[in-house]
Design an enzyme around this catalytic site. Structure first.
Site, PDB file in Angstrom:
ATOM      1  N   GLY A   7       0.827  -1.215   0.000  1.00  0.00           N
ATOM      2  CA  GLY A   7       0.000   0.000   0.000  1.00  0.00           C
ATOM      3  C   GLY A   7       0.857   1.260   0.000  1.00  0.00           C
ATOM      4  O   GLY A   7       0.419   2.316   0.433  1.00  0.00           O
ATOM      5  N   GLY A   8       2.065   1.148  -0.530  1.00  0.00           N
ATOM      6  CA  GLY A   8       3.002   2.282  -0.490  1.00  0.00           C
ATOM      7  C   GLY A   8       2.672   3.399  -1.463  1.00  0.00           C
ATOM      8  O   GLY A   8       3.345   4.433  -1.455  1.00  0.00           O
ATOM      9  N   ALA A   9       1.636   3.202  -2.317  1.00  0.00           N
ATOM     10  CA  ALA A   9       1.196   4.305  -3.182  1.00  0.00           C
ATOM     11  C   ALA A   9       0.031   5.056  -2.540  1.00  0.00           C
ATOM     12  O   ALA A   9      -0.445   6.051  -3.081  1.00  0.00           O
ATOM     13  CB  ALA A   9       0.780   3.761  -4.548  1.00  0.00           C
ATOM     14  N   SER A 118      -5.919  -0.001  13.656  1.00  0.00           N
ATOM     15  CA  SER A 118      -6.762   1.195  13.785  1.00  0.00           C
ATOM     16  C   SER A 118      -7.424   1.222  15.148  1.00  0.00           C
ATOM     17  O   SER A 118      -7.722   0.174  15.738  1.00  0.00           O
ATOM     18  CB  SER A 118      -7.836   1.146  12.706  1.00  0.00           C
ATOM     19  N   TYR A 178     -15.299  -2.921   8.598  1.00  0.00           N
ATOM     20  CA  TYR A 178     -13.886  -2.542   8.524  1.00  0.00           C
ATOM     21  C   TYR A 178     -13.189  -2.875   9.853  1.00  0.00           C
ATOM     22  O   TYR A 178     -12.099  -3.466   9.871  1.00  0.00           O
ATOM     23  CB  TYR A 178     -13.786  -1.042   8.219  1.00  0.00           C
ATOM     24  N   ARG A 246     -12.441  13.226  18.895  1.00  0.00           N
ATOM     25  CA  ARG A 246     -11.552  12.370  18.116  1.00  0.00           C
ATOM     26  C   ARG A 246     -10.114  12.848  18.322  1.00  0.00           C
ATOM     27  O   ARG A 246      -9.861  13.984  18.696  1.00  0.00           O
ATOM     28  CB  ARG A 246     -11.873  12.441  16.610  1.00  0.00           C
TER      29      ARG A 246
HETATM   30  C1  UD1 Z   1     -11.956   6.983  11.160  1.00  0.00           C
HETATM   31  C2  UD1 Z   1     -11.987   6.119   9.944  1.00  0.00           C
HETATM   32  C3  UD1 Z   1     -11.533   4.759  10.255  1.00  0.00           C
HETATM   33  C4  UD1 Z   1     -10.118   4.837  10.778  1.00  0.00           C
HETATM   34  C5  UD1 Z   1     -10.119   5.726  11.993  1.00  0.00           C
HETATM   35  C6  UD1 Z   1      -8.710   5.887  12.515  1.00  0.00           C
HETATM   36  C7  UD1 Z   1     -13.556   6.349   8.158  1.00  0.00           C
HETATM   37  C8  UD1 Z   1     -14.984   6.358   7.728  1.00  0.00           C
HETATM   38  N1  UD1 Z   1     -13.356   6.081   9.428  1.00  0.00           N
HETATM   39  O1  UD1 Z   1     -12.925   6.525  12.083  1.00  0.00           O
HETATM   40  O2  UD1 Z   1     -11.552   3.987   9.092  1.00  0.00           O
HETATM   41  O3  UD1 Z   1      -9.656   3.599  11.129  1.00  0.00           O
HETATM   42  O4  UD1 Z   1     -10.653   6.984  11.684  1.00  0.00           O
HETATM   43  O5  UD1 Z   1      -7.894   6.480  11.562  1.00  0.00           O
HETATM   44  O6  UD1 Z   1     -12.657   6.570   7.377  1.00  0.00           O
HETATM   45  N2  UD1 Z   1     -18.753  13.137  10.709  1.00  0.00           N
HETATM   46  C9  UD1 Z   1     -19.386  14.355  10.512  1.00  0.00           C
HETATM   47  N3  UD1 Z   1     -19.681  14.745   9.245  1.00  0.00           N
HETATM   48  C10 UD1 Z   1     -19.381  13.976   8.146  1.00  0.00           C
HETATM   49  C11 UD1 Z   1     -18.717  12.729   8.351  1.00  0.00           C
HETATM   50  C12 UD1 Z   1     -18.425  12.344   9.641  1.00  0.00           C
HETATM   51  O7  UD1 Z   1     -19.670  15.072  11.471  1.00  0.00           O
HETATM   52  O8  UD1 Z   1     -19.666  14.405   7.022  1.00  0.00           O
HETATM   53  C13 UD1 Z   1     -18.438  12.695  12.095  1.00  0.00           C
HETATM   54  C14 UD1 Z   1     -18.873  11.275  12.375  1.00  0.00           C
HETATM   55  O9  UD1 Z   1     -20.206  11.233  12.747  1.00  0.00           O
HETATM   56  C15 UD1 Z   1     -17.932  10.889  13.518  1.00  0.00           C
HETATM   57  C16 UD1 Z   1     -16.661  11.696  13.232  1.00  0.00           C
HETATM   58  O10 UD1 Z   1     -17.032  12.701  12.299  1.00  0.00           O
HETATM   59  O11 UD1 Z   1     -18.473  11.314  14.745  1.00  0.00           O
HETATM   60  C17 UD1 Z   1     -15.502  10.888  12.690  1.00  0.00           C
HETATM   61  O12 UD1 Z   1     -15.899  10.243  11.535  1.00  0.00           O
HETATM   62  P1  UD1 Z   1     -14.939   9.427  10.552  1.00  0.00           P
HETATM   63  O13 UD1 Z   1     -13.692  10.177  10.306  1.00  0.00           O
HETATM   64  O14 UD1 Z   1     -15.732   9.078   9.362  1.00  0.00           O
HETATM   65  O15 UD1 Z   1     -14.739   8.032  11.288  1.00  0.00           O
HETATM   66  P2  UD1 Z   1     -14.123   7.444  12.625  1.00  0.00           P
HETATM   67  O16 UD1 Z   1     -15.170   6.545  13.123  1.00  0.00           O
HETATM   68  O17 UD1 Z   1     -13.600   8.463  13.566  1.00  0.00           O
END
Ligand code: UD1
Length: 347
Positions: A7-9, A118, A178, A246
């Site tokens: 996955g290096g790209a 993750s 996932y 987050r």
């Molecule tokens: C994300 C990744 C996950 C990865 C982890 C750690 C995705 C979907 N999830 O998890 O694969 O392993 O980080 O790197 O890629 N939100 C909004 N508006 C939007 C979209 C999302 O407010 O348009 C909110 C969501 O409700 C959630 C937060 O943002 O509360 C984070 O969402 P997201 O980045 O999608 O996923 P994670 O569950 O944090």
């Protein structure tokens, strides 16, 4: 050292490759360069050898291991996905791919693995109840979410909870496809380590952002979704009340963590999980505002909408990675978001 970066790209993998080449390591990249992920041709560092092949192809994977001292396994299908029609693709790319890689490593006698895991393996983050101490709330109920009650209550007494940083010994509780494939990857790698005497450092990434993040797709993280909206002149749409926590960690810090992990002499015969976060959690609402301000508007909208399967709060304790690897995140939230407002996205 010669390192195979699968996955290096990709987004994170390409930064690891840049850092390894910059440090004078020899790098082989194995990447399927899937058209669904790479709508434009990816630029892989000139200093690395690129093998375009799928990680589920045992012959190509074994050949790619020629002369390799360590493997950094980043190839994966990421994100929350769309629906259960995605299940076979997630299981194939993430779990069959890892199984093919591990069996080839066993045959070739390669004994060092750094695995991209993750924070999704935990489900919800850590929570403390003033009365009941550390607790694990269950999935949130749709009726509560519909009524705007976004905080998960204490499973013992129903009182409000305080989020606390999640540590690596927290039980695993995957809540989407996932996440389930990431847990399975860790388990497969742990069995490989026990059987071969190899070592695995499983880096549990928190919410990674930065240059080359893939643009807005159903599989993209929230930072990219907000940045793509701003670019279209639209307001970022923040789900729930924006108060969900987050741990946004810059991809350059994640790449540094991978280099430290590759150079670390990890304990043989086991998998050691390490959180890789920023140590400075923020709410999704804060992140939307920081990014919108750096971009020059429009102002984010708080929607009260929610996604089934989303957890409320999750932030890392990266103390173990600090102690074991010397990992110290260097990019502050405000600087990282200011840069991300202008960084090139991919695809
Ligand atoms: C994300 C990744 C996950 C990865 C982890 C750690 C995705 C979907 N999830 O998890 O694969 O392993 O980080 O790197 O890629 N939100 C909004 N508006 C939007 C979209 C999302 O407010 O348009 C909110 C969501 O409700 C959630 C937060 O943002 O509360 C984070 O969402 P997201 O980045 O999608 O996923 P994670 O569950 O944090």
């Amino acid at each position: 050292m010669r390192v195979l970066v699968t996955g290096g790209a990709g987004f994170i993998g390409s930064h690891i490759v840049d850092a390894l080449v910059g440090a004078g390591d020899e790098v082989t990249v194995l990447d399927a360069v899937l058209p669904a992920v790479h709508r434009t041709k990816p630029e892989v560092n000139d200093g690395a050898e690129l093998i375009v092949a799928d990680v589920t192809d045992p012959v190509r994977v074994e050949a790619a291991l020629d002369g390799v001292d360590a493997v950094c396994h980043q190839a994966a299908m990421v994100g929350l996905g769309v629906n259960l029609d995605d299940l076979p693709a997630y299981a194939t790319n993430n779990d069959l791919g890892t199984a093919v890689l591990l069996s080839a490593m066993a045959r070739r006698g390669v004994r060092r693995l750094v695995l991209a895991s993750s924070m999704v393996v935990y489900g919800e983050g850590g929570y403390r109840c003033p009365a009941d101490g550390l607790v694990r709330p269950g999935p949130r109920r749709p009726a509560d979410l519909d009524a705007g009650r976004f905080e998960a209550p204490c499973p013992c007494c129903g009182n409000p909870l305080q989020p606390t940083p999640v540590t690596e010994d927290a039980p695993l509780n995957p809540r989407n496809v996932y996440a389930a494939t990431k847990v399975a990857q860790e388990h497969l790698a742990a069995v490989w380590a026990i059987t071969t005497g190899g070592s695995v450092l499983a880096l549990r990434y928190h919410n990674v952002y930065g240059p080359r993040m893939p643009r807005d797709t159903p599989y993209a993280g929230v930072a990219s979704i907000f940045r793509s909206a701003l670019e279209r002149g639209e307001a970022p749409r923040v789900f729930e009340d924006g108060g969900q926590l987050r741990d946004f960690v810059h991809v350059h810090d994640v790449a540094r963590a991978n280099l430290q992990a590759l150079r670390h002499t990890a304990p043989p015969g086991r998998l050691l999980p390490l959180n890789i976060g920023s140590g400075d959690p923020h709410t999704v609402g804060d992140m939307a505002h920081a990014l919108a301000q750096a971009f020059g508007g429009p102002v984010p909208v708080i929607t009260s909408a929610y996604r089934a399967g989303d957890v409320r709060h999750i932030a890392a304790s990266s103390a173990r990675a600090g102690n074991i690897l010397g990992y110290r995140p260097q990019i502050a939230f405000s600087d990282g978001m200011a840069g991300f407002a202008r960084d090139p996205l991919r695809g």
